[in-house]
Scaffold this motif. Structure first.
Motif, PDB file in Angstrom:
ATOM      1  N   SER A  66     -54.031  24.432   7.161  1.00 15.29           N
ATOM      2  CA  SER A  66     -55.308  24.180   6.503  1.00 15.29           C
ATOM      3  C   SER A  66     -55.636  25.349   5.586  1.00 15.29           C
ATOM      4  CB  SER A  66     -56.402  24.029   7.557  1.00 15.29           C
ATOM      5  OG  SER A  66     -57.663  23.990   6.948  1.00 15.29           O
ATOM      6  N   ARG A  67     -56.226  25.040   4.444  1.00 14.77           N
ATOM      7  CA  ARG A  67     -56.663  26.102   3.536  1.00 14.77           C
ATOM      8  C   ARG A  67     -58.048  26.591   3.917  1.00 14.77           C
ATOM      9  NH1 ARG A  67     -54.850  23.324  -2.210  1.00 14.77           N
ATOM     10  NH2 ARG A  67     -52.612  23.489  -1.872  1.00 14.77           N
ATOM     11  N   SER A  68     -58.791  25.754   4.662  1.00 14.29           N
ATOM     12  CA  SER A  68     -60.175  26.106   4.978  1.00 14.29           C
ATOM     13  C   SER A  68     -60.369  26.594   6.417  1.00 14.29           C
ATOM     14  CB  SER A  68     -61.089  24.908   4.726  1.00 14.29           C
ATOM     15  OG  SER A  68     -60.687  23.815   5.522  1.00 14.29           O
ATOM     16  N   ARG A  69     -59.489  26.207   7.323  1.00 14.78           N
ATOM     17  CA  ARG A  69     -59.637  26.596   8.732  1.00 14.78           C
ATOM     18  C   ARG A  69     -58.431  27.435   9.140  1.00 14.78           C
ATOM     19  NH1 ARG A  69     -59.749  21.248   8.821  1.00 14.78           N
ATOM     20  NH2 ARG A  69     -58.112  21.200  10.378  1.00 14.78           N
ATOM     21  N   ALA A  70     -58.608  28.718   9.203  1.00 20.98           N
ATOM     22  CA  ALA A  70     -57.523  29.641   9.523  1.00 20.98           C
ATOM     23  C   ALA A  70     -56.892  29.298  10.869  1.00 20.98           C
ATOM     24  CB  ALA A  70     -58.035  31.075   9.537  1.00 20.98           C
ATOM     25  N   GLY A  71     -55.577  29.257  10.909  1.00 17.01           N
ATOM     26  CA  GLY A  71     -54.853  29.002  12.145  1.00 17.01           C
ATOM     27  C   GLY A  71     -54.755  27.535  12.523  1.00 17.01           C
ATOM     28  N   ASP A  72     -55.252  26.637  11.672  1.00 18.84           N
ATOM     29  CA  ASP A  72     -55.210  25.205  11.970  1.00 18.84           C
ATOM     30  C   ASP A  72     -54.374  24.478  10.913  1.00 18.84           C
ATOM     31  OD1 ASP A  72     -55.768  22.987  13.465  1.00 18.84           O
ATOM     32  OD2 ASP A  72     -57.929  22.983  13.099  1.00 18.84           O
ATOM     33  N   HIS A  73     -53.987  23.243  11.213  1.00 16.65           N
ATOM     34  CA  HIS A  73     -53.234  22.421  10.262  1.00 16.65           C
ATOM     35  C   HIS A  73     -54.199  21.597   9.416  1.00 16.65           C
ATOM     36  CE1 HIS A  73     -54.115  18.962  12.820  1.00 16.65           C
ATOM     37  NE2 HIS A  73     -53.763  19.722  13.856  1.00 16.65           N
ATOM     38  N   ILE A  74     -53.711  20.997   8.336  1.00 15.51           N
ATOM     39  CA  ILE A  74     -54.586  20.119   7.564  1.00 15.51           C
ATOM     40  C   ILE A  74     -54.997  18.964   8.470  1.00 15.51           C
ATOM     41  CG2 ILE A  74     -53.538  20.722   5.337  1.00 15.51           C
ATOM     42  CD1 ILE A  74     -52.266  17.903   5.324  1.00 15.51           C
ATOM     43  N   CYS A  75     -56.162  18.420   8.222  1.00 16.72           N
ATOM     44  CA  CYS A  75     -56.640  17.320   9.068  1.00 16.72           C
ATOM     45  C   CYS A  75     -56.151  15.985   8.496  1.00 16.72           C
ATOM     46  CB  CYS A  75     -58.159  17.351   9.188  1.00 16.72           C
ATOM     47  SG  CYS A  75     -59.025  17.110   7.637  1.00 16.72           S
ATOM     48  N   THR A  76     -56.231  14.963   9.306  1.00 18.13           N
ATOM     49  CA  THR A  76     -55.766  13.646   8.869  1.00 18.13           C
ATOM     50  C   THR A  76     -56.618  13.128   7.717  1.00 18.13           C
ATOM     51  OG1 THR A  76     -57.093  12.600  10.600  1.00 18.13           O
ATOM     52  CG2 THR A  76     -54.772  13.003  11.081  1.00 18.13           C
ATOM     53  N   ARG A  77     -57.881  13.503   7.703  1.00 18.01           N
ATOM     54  CA  ARG A  77     -58.763  13.071   6.602  1.00 18.01           C
ATOM     55  C   ARG A  77     -58.321  13.687   5.283  1.00 18.01           C
ATOM     56  NH1 ARG A  77     -59.781   9.883   4.108  1.00 18.01           N
ATOM     57  NH2 ARG A  77     -61.536   9.801   2.738  1.00 18.01           N
ATOM     58  N   GLN A  78     -57.921  14.963   5.320  1.00 17.05           N
ATOM     59  CA  GLN A  78     -57.422  15.627   4.110  1.00 17.05           C
ATOM     60  C   GLN A  78     -56.126  14.963   3.653  1.00 17.05           C
ATOM     61  OE1 GLN A  78     -58.697  17.608   2.026  1.00 17.05           O
ATOM     62  NE2 GLN A  78     -56.902  18.063   0.795  1.00 17.05           N
ATOM     63  N   TYR A  79     -55.264  14.632   4.597  1.00 12.01           N
ATOM     64  CA  TYR A  79     -54.024  13.928   4.264  1.00 12.01           C
ATOM     65  C   TYR A  79     -54.348  12.588   3.602  1.00 12.01           C
ATOM     66  CZ  TYR A  79     -49.729  11.227   5.096  1.00 12.01           C
ATOM     67  OH  TYR A  79     -48.635  10.416   4.959  1.00 12.01           O
ATOM     68  N   ALA A  80     -55.337  11.875   4.124  1.00 11.11           N
ATOM     69  CA  ALA A  80     -55.741  10.593   3.533  1.00 11.11           C
ATOM     70  C   ALA A  80     -56.271  10.792   2.111  1.00 11.11           C
ATOM     71  CB  ALA A  80     -56.796   9.917   4.405  1.00 11.11           C
ATOM     72  N   ARG A  81     -57.031  11.861   1.901  1.00 13.05           N
ATOM     73  CA  ARG A  81     -57.531  12.145   0.543  1.00 13.05           C
ATOM     74  C   ARG A  81     -56.373  12.434  -0.400  1.00 13.05           C
ATOM     75  NH1 ARG A  81     -62.140  14.590   3.294  1.00 13.05           N
ATOM     76  NH2 ARG A  81     -60.985  16.517   3.594  1.00 13.05           N
ATOM     77  N   LEU A  82     -55.358  13.148   0.091  1.00 10.98           N
ATOM     78  CA  LEU A  82     -54.185  13.440  -0.740  1.00 10.98           C
ATOM     79  C   LEU A  82     -53.451  12.153  -1.102  1.00 10.98           C
ATOM     80  CD1 LEU A  82     -52.834  16.637   1.061  1.00 10.98           C
ATOM     81  CD2 LEU A  82     -53.839  16.519  -1.225  1.00 10.98           C
ATOM     82  N   VAL A  83     -53.266  11.262  -0.134  1.00  9.08           N
ATOM     83  CA  VAL A  83     -52.594   9.988  -0.405  1.00  9.08           C
ATOM     84  C   VAL A  83     -53.372   9.212  -1.462  1.00  9.08           C
ATOM     85  CG1 VAL A  83     -51.900   7.757   0.559  1.00  9.08           C
ATOM     86  CG2 VAL A  83     -51.453   9.853   1.840  1.00  9.08           C
ATOM     87  N   ASP A  84     -54.696   9.177  -1.335  1.00 11.64           N
ATOM     88  CA  ASP A  84     -55.532   8.510  -2.347  1.00 11.64           C
ATOM     89  C   ASP A  84     -55.293   9.120  -3.726  1.00 11.64           C
ATOM     90  OD1 ASP A  84     -56.638   6.809  -0.498  1.00 11.64           O
ATOM     91  OD2 ASP A  84     -58.591   7.815  -0.417  1.00 11.64           O
TER      92      ASP A  84
END
Length: 186
Positions: A145-163
């Protein structure tokens, strides 16, 4: 007197039947409305991408120098994982000890079953570029994740990328989603 009583009783029965009919009609309307809401909520099944769409998205991501997105897109196509499993891929899943594998296996969150997948040459090339750009990190997430240190991108962000990817090549975002990449055969 007796006749008036029968007429009054008949009127009451008719009124009761009318109320029952109205209640049944209202119930039917409510059921139809609920069904429409459910259908809107579920949406129609998302279509798989066609090979020409895959090619176009890859070209767009390469020309716009979206290294992470290209690696994520290619991994999604190769692995055919659900969004929740794809975003949780770790560097050690695809490149233990720093060398990229040709095959990998991930345990699905939903079923608990292993999912083996091949890491194709275009994906390996994209991952080499992405891992070089990503650099060494304390966390092991392949797509941090770019916004949450130490975490992965969230599924919602992945969905936004697919869109974003599908609209980039002039497709209707409502017709495609993260599940489209699971269903795409290349």
């Amino acid at each position: 007197g007796k006749l008036k009583g029968i007429v009054d009783l008949d009127a009451q029965v008719s009124h009761g039947a009318l109320q029952l009919a109205m209640t049944q009609q209202q119930l039917a309307r409510a059921q139809v409305a609920r069904l429409l809401v459910d259908q809107r909520h579920l949406g129609s099944p998302k279509a798989p991408l066609k090979p020409k769409h895959v090619w176009a998205i890859r070209q767009q991501l390469k020309t716009t120098n979206c290294v992470r997105d290209l690696a994520l897109f290619n991994c999604a196509l190769d692995a055919k994982l659900r969004a929740c499993d794809l975003v949780k891929l770790r560097v050690s899943d695809v490149a233990p000890g720093g060398s990229l594998r040709q095959r990998s296996t991930v345990i699905q969150q939903k079923t608990g079953r292993p999912v083996p997948f091949e890491i194709t040459e275009p994906t390996r090339e994209a991952l080499v570029l992405w891992l070089g750009l990503r650099g060494r990190r304390a966390d092991d997430w392949l797509f941090p994740s770019r916004s949450r240190a130490g975490d992965h991108i969230c599924t919602r962000q992945y969905a936004r990328l697919v869109d974003r990817w599908v609209t980039m090549i002039d497709l209707d975002a409502a017709s495609y989603g993260t599940h489209s990449l699971r269903r795409t055969k290349v």
